[in-house]
Write a protein that holds these residues in place. Sequence first.
Motif, PDB file in Angstrom:
ATOM      1  N   SER A  51       0.813  -1.215   0.000  1.00 10.13           N
ATOM      2  CA  SER A  51       0.000   0.000   0.000  1.00 10.13           C
ATOM      3  C   SER A  51       0.848   1.268   0.000  1.00 10.13           C
ATOM      4  N   ARG A  52       2.153   1.112   0.235  1.00 10.78           N
ATOM      5  CA  ARG A  52       3.073   2.245   0.341  1.00 10.78           C
ATOM      6  C   ARG A  52       2.576   3.242   1.380  1.00 10.78           C
ATOM      7  N   ARG A  53       2.228   2.733   2.546  1.00  6.47           N
ATOM      8  CA  ARG A  53       1.742   3.562   3.640  1.00  6.47           C
ATOM      9  C   ARG A  53       2.570   3.310   4.890  1.00  6.47           C
ATOM     10  N   GLY A  54       2.658   4.309   5.719  1.00  5.39           N
ATOM     11  CA  GLY A  54       3.319   4.199   7.006  1.00  5.39           C
ATOM     12  C   GLY A  54       2.818   5.320   7.905  1.00  5.39           C
ATOM     13  N   GLN A  55       3.627   5.736   8.868  1.00  7.70           N
ATOM     14  CA  GLN A  55       3.219   6.805   9.768  1.00  7.70           C
ATOM     15  C   GLN A  55       4.377   7.742  10.057  1.00  7.70           C
ATOM     16  N   VAL A  56       4.027   9.004  10.238  1.00  6.08           N
ATOM     17  CA  VAL A  56       4.957  10.003  10.758  1.00  6.08           C
ATOM     18  C   VAL A  56       4.276  10.651  11.956  1.00  6.08           C
ATOM     19  N   THR A  57       5.062  11.280  12.815  1.00 11.31           N
ATOM     20  CA  THR A  57       4.505  12.006  13.954  1.00 11.31           C
ATOM     21  C   THR A  57       4.709  13.496  13.731  1.00 11.31           C
ATOM     22  N   ALA A  58       3.789  14.293  14.256  1.00  8.22           N
ATOM     23  CA  ALA A  58       3.891  15.746  14.139  1.00  8.22           C
ATOM     24  C   ALA A  58       3.525  16.370  15.474  1.00  8.22           C
ATOM     25  N   GLU A  59       4.153  17.489  15.780  1.00  6.06           N
ATOM     26  CA  GLU A  59       3.866  18.194  17.017  1.00  6.06           C
ATOM     27  C   GLU A  59       4.049  19.690  16.778  1.00  6.06           C
ATOM     28  N   LEU A  60       2.955  20.423  16.872  1.00  2.00           N
ATOM     29  CA  LEU A  60       2.963  21.873  16.728  1.00  2.00           C
ATOM     30  C   LEU A  60       1.730  22.410  17.418  1.00  2.00           C
ATOM     31  N   PRO A  61       1.657  23.716  17.698  1.00  2.00           N
ATOM     32  CA  PRO A  61       0.486  24.250  18.405  1.00  2.00           C
ATOM     33  C   PRO A  61      -0.807  23.863  17.705  1.00  2.00           C
ATOM     34  N   GLY A  62      -1.704  23.192  18.427  1.00  2.00           N
ATOM     35  CA  GLY A  62      -2.978  22.780  17.864  1.00  2.00           C
ATOM     36  C   GLY A  62      -3.021  21.339  17.410  1.00  2.00           C
ATOM     37  N   PHE A  63      -1.886  20.648  17.391  1.00  5.21           N
ATOM     38  CA  PHE A  63      -1.878  19.241  16.973  1.00  5.21           C
ATOM     39  C   PHE A  63      -0.657  18.528  17.530  1.00  5.21           C
ATOM     40  N   ALA A  64      -0.880  17.303  17.977  1.00  5.77           N
ATOM     41  CA  ALA A  64       0.214  16.415  18.376  1.00  5.77           C
ATOM     42  C   ALA A  64      -0.275  14.989  18.206  1.00  5.77           C
ATOM     43  N   GLY A  65       0.389  14.211  17.355  1.00  4.79           N
ATOM     44  CA  GLY A  65      -0.039  12.833  17.160  1.00  4.79           C
ATOM     45  C   GLY A  65       0.561  12.202  15.929  1.00  4.79           C
ATOM     46  N   CYS A  66       0.047  11.010  15.581  1.00  2.92           N
ATOM     47  CA  CYS A  66       0.534  10.255  14.426  1.00  2.92           C
ATOM     48  C   CYS A  66      -0.316  10.566  13.204  1.00  2.92           C
ATOM     49  N   LEU A  67       0.325  10.522  12.036  1.00  6.38           N
ATOM     50  CA  LEU A  67      -0.349  10.781  10.776  1.00  6.38           C
ATOM     51  C   LEU A  67      -0.070   9.651   9.801  1.00  6.38           C
ATOM     52  N   ASP A  68      -1.080   9.287   9.030  1.00  4.37           N
ATOM     53  CA  ASP A  68      -0.858   8.334   7.954  1.00  4.37           C
ATOM     54  C   ASP A  68       0.001   8.986   6.885  1.00  4.37           C
ATOM     55  N   SER A  69       1.032   8.278   6.451  1.00  2.00           N
ATOM     56  CA  SER A  69       1.952   8.788   5.438  1.00  2.00           C
ATOM     57  C   SER A  69       1.896   7.867   4.222  1.00  2.00           C
ATOM     58  N   ALA A  70       1.934   8.447   3.035  1.00  2.00           N
ATOM     59  CA  ALA A  70       1.875   7.658   1.803  1.00  2.00           C
ATOM     60  C   ALA A  70       3.089   7.952   0.933  1.00  2.00           C
ATOM     61  N   TRP A  71       3.447   6.947   0.131  1.00  2.00           N
ATOM     62  CA  TRP A  71       4.491   7.041  -0.883  1.00  2.00           C
ATOM     63  C   TRP A  71       5.885   7.083  -0.268  1.00  2.00           C
ATOM     64  N   ASP A  72       6.375   8.277  -0.005  1.00  2.00           N
ATOM     65  CA  ASP A  72       7.756   8.452   0.434  1.00  2.00           C
ATOM     66  C   ASP A  72       7.814   9.447   1.586  1.00  2.00           C
ATOM     67  N   VAL A  73       8.957   9.443   2.268  1.00  2.00           N
ATOM     68  CA  VAL A  73       9.273  10.484   3.240  1.00  2.00           C
ATOM     69  C   VAL A  73      10.650  11.024   2.883  1.00  2.00           C
ATOM     70  N   ARG A  74      10.766  12.330   2.752  1.00  2.00           N
ATOM     71  CA  ARG A  74      12.053  12.971   2.460  1.00  2.00           C
ATOM     72  C   ARG A  74      12.526  13.669   3.731  1.00  2.00           C
ATOM     73  N   PHE A  75      13.782  13.454   4.094  1.00  2.00           N
ATOM     74  CA  PHE A  75      14.241  13.872   5.405  1.00  2.00           C
ATOM     75  C   PHE A  75      15.106  15.125   5.359  1.00  2.00           C
ATOM     76  N   LEU A  76      15.115  15.803   6.501  1.00  2.00           N
ATOM     77  CA  LEU A  76      15.877  17.023   6.709  1.00  2.00           C
ATOM     78  C   LEU A  76      16.904  16.762   7.805  1.00  2.00           C
ATOM     79  N   ASP A  77      18.117  17.240   7.623  1.00  2.00           N
ATOM     80  CA  ASP A  77      19.135  17.111   8.652  1.00  2.00           C
ATOM     81  C   ASP A  77      18.820  18.102   9.768  1.00  2.00           C
ATOM     82  N   ALA A  78      18.194  17.610  10.846  1.00  2.00           N
ATOM     83  CA  ALA A  78      17.733  18.496  11.913  1.00  2.00           C
ATOM     84  C   ALA A  78      18.890  19.203  12.614  1.00  2.00           C
ATOM     85  N   GLY A  79      20.084  18.625  12.541  1.00  2.00           N
ATOM     86  CA  GLY A  79      21.225  19.257  13.197  1.00  2.00           C
ATOM     87  C   GLY A  79      21.813  20.417  12.421  1.00  2.00           C
ATOM     88  N   ALA A  80      21.346  20.639  11.188  1.00  2.00           N
ATOM     89  CA  ALA A  80      21.915  21.687  10.354  1.00  2.00           C
ATOM     90  C   ALA A  80      20.909  22.765   9.972  1.00  2.00           C
TER      91      ALA A  80
END
Length: 251
Positions: A51-80
Amino acid sequence: MLLQTPTPLSRDEQARLHAVVDDGGAVVTVLAAPESAPRQDAGAWHWPTKSRRGQVTAELPGFAGCLDSAWDVRFLDAGAVPDGVDVIAHERTALGGRGRAAGNVDRRDRVAHVYIRTNVIHRFNTAELSTPPGARLRGATDLARALLRQAGERPLLDTDSPRVLCTPRVAPERLFLFVENDCADATRAHLSRRVDDDSARFGLQRAQRYVLRDALNGRALGERTGAALLDAGSAVDVHGMGTAVAVVTPA
């Protein structure tokens, strides 16, 4: 405007989106980001399931929880990430913890720019809009509202349903409430002000009495004070896959 694209945005496309913001709009991009955004230099993940599905988590004012993710996830170097950029989403690890950064808010420009680096809106542009449990769809709706607040926009009305949308428009001497029902079943939509909204944006006076009418379907909806409308809300019946237009005018 919600923009979903897997390719980086060109300079011309960025200029067009800036024009939308200059005209008072807000832009949220899903998957791609402009050249000026922090680089996605921490790799990518392709969901290996059929199904090419998984989960990501998000946390920001007004929302905190898991989200259904589809296809791909592209990442950011959080340390930079530079000053003015906040990480708001992560991949969800096999143990349920935070993994690599998968979304951010960039506040370095005059307006906030929100980047979600995976597809979390697939339920809204497929037949799945009518099939998933309400709680899962509401989670995605709450995220959308939280993202809009990051970009300076605030939804004004809630309808008690993630499948029913109400768009208010203020005109001289009247308030229009455009209601859309994306569910096959008829419903009674309760239109209530969200607690973080400025009541003055509705153009209603608390002591004034107002008449409500569903102009599209020719139904009287009663009479209420501005205070009752702002504090308790109102209700309108909407056919399955139908619309209603409630017009509020001084009595």
